[in-house]
Write an enzyme that holds these catalytic residues in place. Structure first.
Site, PDB file in Angstrom:
ATOM      1  N   GLU A 148       0.830  -1.202   0.000  1.00 45.09           N
ATOM      2  CA  GLU A 148       0.000   0.000   0.000  1.00 45.09           C
ATOM      3  C   GLU A 148       0.866   1.254   0.000  1.00 45.09           C
ATOM      4  OE1 GLU A 148      -3.828   1.736   2.544  1.00 45.09           O
ATOM      5  OE2 GLU A 148      -2.418   0.386   3.533  1.00 45.09           O
ATOM      6  N   CYS A 174      -5.684  -3.146   2.653  1.00 43.87           N
ATOM      7  CA  CYS A 174      -5.492  -2.906   4.082  1.00 43.87           C
ATOM      8  C   CYS A 174      -6.764  -3.109   4.898  1.00 43.87           C
ATOM      9  CB  CYS A 174      -4.900  -1.515   4.290  1.00 43.87           C
ATOM     10  SG  CYS A 174      -4.125  -1.277   5.915  1.00 43.87           S
ATOM     11  N   LYS A 221      -9.900   1.436  -2.503  1.00 45.01           N
ATOM     12  CA  LYS A 221     -10.134   0.969  -1.135  1.00 45.01           C
ATOM     13  C   LYS A 221     -11.559   1.284  -0.708  1.00 45.01           C
ATOM     14  CE  LYS A 221      -7.741   1.220   3.357  1.00 45.01           C
ATOM     15  NZ  LYS A 221      -6.581   1.866   4.018  1.00 45.01           N
TER      16      LYS A 221
END
Length: 304
Positions: A56, A182, A141
């Site tokens: 990331e 994440c 995301k």
């Protein structure tokens, strides 16, 4: 980028790059990431990677104050051929060129993305490339990292970022892969849907911190793997105690029985492993939860 039927599963090698040396210079960050992709593509031992993964926020320091400065316009439209040569994103151009040069499926960690239609809208976006260098998919995301653990860490991505609005499943010549970023790993529904739609693995570029990493990084990876009897890859930046944000590290690959196949420490490194779909088939045969679910009792989250 998915067809109705996933490609036939076959064994493949994967390399997860725990990238370090991220500085305030985007030019340096891109050059170093390229060098590490080239190194990873060479393989190690009996592993010759067909899939290479970056962590990331590989092109910038990690933090909400940095996202606007390092954000790039990508302008990818699902279902339309993307013209890399005309791209405004220098990160996309580097990743595309390097994927083509190495002949690997490249999951380009994530970068801050600026919406082409609204300069004030930013995303945390992973870009995915074919071995021919084509940008075939992006993942924005979905779940933003907004947490507050008193006395330890407070972080609010939503101050500057917008959440994505779709899941990302990518058909490759080694099978279907799911991509999250994440904090997405904390939401089991994404992995459930991906597994039931034929994914052999979920790939999560991520940057857990020293508080949540110690508590949950491995736990979540193994949980998503066992819940869905798939492989799970977690790819972190290396830890830099001189940076504003201290990443946990411990990049790892977990198999469908929840066993760690490989794990890094916290320094810059590359881990290599072979993914054998037979392990997934064996897990599902021996513990057949895939056929024992009771959708007459509870809903199927993958049925939309």
């Amino acid at each position: 980028m998915t067809s109705s039927t996933p490609a036939a599963l076959q064994p493949f090698g994967i390399a997860l790059i725990q990238l370090g040396q991220v500085t305030g210079s985007k030019e340096h960050n891109l050059q170093h990431a390229r060098e590490m992709i080239l190194r990873a593509s060479q393989g190690q031992g009996n592993v010759k990677p067909q899939v290479v993964v970056l962590p990331e926020c590989f092109n910038s320091p990690y933090g909400v104050k940095y996202f606007p400065e390092y954000a790039e316009k990508i302008g990818f439209v699902p279902g339309s051929k993307y013209d890399v040569e005309k791209s405004e994103s220098e990160s996309v151009k580097m990743l595309s060129e390097t994927a083509k040069e190495t002949g690997v499926w490249l999951i380009g960690g994530s970068i801050p993305e600026r919406d082409v239609a609204d300069d004030n809208k930013l995303y945390n976006t992973s870009t995915i490339y074919s071995p021919q260098g084509e940008l075939v998919a992006i993942h924005r995301k979905v779940h933003l990292f907004d947490i507050d653990i008193p006395g330890k860490i407070t972080f609010q991505e939503s101050k500057v970022l917008s959440g994505g609005e779709s899941m990302t499943l990518v058909d490759t010549d080694v099978g279907r892969l799911g991509v999250g970023i994440c904090y997405d790993v904390r939401f089991p529904e994404m992995a459930m849907v991906a597994a039931r739609q034929g994914c052999v693995a979920m790939i999560y570029p991520g940057a857990f911190n020293l508080t949540t990493g110690n508590l949950h990084w491995e736990l979540l990876a193994r949980s998503r793997a066992v819940d869905n009897q798939i492989f799970v890859a977690m790819c972190s930046p290396a830890r830099d105690m001189n940076a504003d944000y201290h990443a946990w590290g411990h990049t790892m690959l977990v198999d469908p029985m929840g066993l760690k196949l490989e794990e890094a420490s916290h320094e810059e490194s590359i881990i290599f492993a072979n993914i054998d779909p037979e392990l997934m088939k064996e897990a599902r045969k021996n513990i057949p939860v895939t056929t024992q679910r009771r959708f007459d009792v509870y809903p199927d989250v993958a049925n939309n």
